[in-house]
Design an enzyme around this catalytic site. Structure first.
Site, short mmCIF file in Angstrom:
data_model
loop_
_atom_site.label_atom_id
_atom_site.label_comp_id
_atom_site.label_asym_id
_atom_site.label_seq_id
_atom_site.Cartn_x
_atom_site.Cartn_y
_atom_site.Cartn_z
N LYS A 56 81.55 -41.52 71.00
CA LYS A 56 81.16 -41.20 72.37
C LYS A 56 79.80 -41.82 72.66
CE LYS A 56 81.66 -37.01 75.16
NZ LYS A 56 81.49 -35.55 75.13
C1 E4P Z 1 82.79 -33.67 77.83
O1 E4P Z 1 82.96 -34.55 77.05
C2 E4P Z 1 81.58 -32.85 77.87
O2 E4P Z 1 81.31 -32.41 76.56
C3 E4P Z 1 81.72 -31.61 78.71
O3 E4P Z 1 82.94 -31.57 79.39
C4 E4P Z 1 80.54 -31.26 79.51
O4 E4P Z 1 80.80 -30.07 80.21
P1 E4P Z 1 79.65 -29.21 80.93
O5 E4P Z 1 79.20 -29.94 82.14
O6 E4P Z 1 80.32 -27.91 81.25
O7 E4P Z 1 78.54 -29.08 79.91
#
Ligand code: E4P
Length: 217
Positions: free
Chosen positions: A83
């Site tokens: 990522k």
């Molecule tokens: C996705 O890859 C992220 O980890 C996640 O969906 C972020 O979500 P949040 O905005 O609720 O922290």
């Protein structure tokens, strides 16, 4: 639509996986910090539970260091997906890792143009954050729609991974738009199964069945 779990909670991931609802897992540095676990150890354990891609995020901000971290994270397991943040450095690292055959997830996407760049750099997944756009009174679902149109216009194979999902309605709307994947916290995935009429109907069926005095086994 593929379902990813947005969590590093091993018990929750395993429970949902046993039900047959887990196609992959996403983590981020905040989720890892919340788990209180060693990053590489917890990713390795998740990768043993789940067959699909498990996103592990780099924390460097320069492309060459991101590349080195990505290569290191790939050693953990074959299903690790690297990522990377949607910055010019992140895109450069994404291009290189994708050319090396790595699965890549470009994260923190908040505009259709950013998603276009990620696709051009060969990202396996693009993660538009719906909830965080809604939080500032913008339209997260409109972004998913725009990316779907752009990717379909040009036949990009990058999968749209709807992220920052906060509600069951987000899941339904993303499915209607045609997002390839959604990632949500375990709680939201469990909420998808619940409906008051299901509970009410089941209670009535069980009561009537009890009255027959029969048993199936
Ligand atoms: C996705 O890859 C992220 O980890 C996640 O969906 C972020 O979500 P949040 O905005 O609720 O922290």
């Amino acid at each position: 639509m593929k379902f990813f779990v947005d969590s590093a909670d091993l018990d929750q991931i395993a429970e949902l996986n046993d039900i047959g609802l887990v196609d992959g897992v996403t983590t981020n540095p905040s989720i890892i910090a919340k788990s209180g676990r060693d990053f590489k150890e917890v990713i390795a354990e998740i990768c043993k539970i789940v067959d699909g891609p498990v996103s592990a995020e780099v924390t460097a901000t320069e492309a060459d260091k991101m590349l080195a971290e990505g290569r290191e994270l790939r050693k953990i397991a074959e299903n690790v997906c690297i990522k990377l943040p949607l910055t010019m450095d992140g895109l450069k690292a994404c291009s290189n890792l994708s050319k090396e055959g790595a699965s890549t997830n470009v994260t923190l996407c908040f505009s259709a143009n950013q998603a276009l760049l990620a696709a051009k750099c060969g990202a396996s997944f693009i993660s538009p954050f719906i909830g965080r756009l809604d939080d500032i009174s913008l339209d997260g679902l409109e972004l998913i729609e725009d990316i779907r149109t752009i990717y379909d216009n040009y036949g990009f194979e990058t999968e749209i991974l709807a992220a920052s999902i906060r509600s069951v309605n987000h899941v339904k709307d993303c499915a209607l738009i045609g997002a390839d994947v959604m990632t949500a916290p375990p709680k939201v995935i469990r909420q998808l199964a619940t409906h008051p009429l299901t509970d009410k109907g089941l209670a009535a069926f069980l009561k009537d069945w009890e009255g027959t005095g029969q048993s199936i086994i």
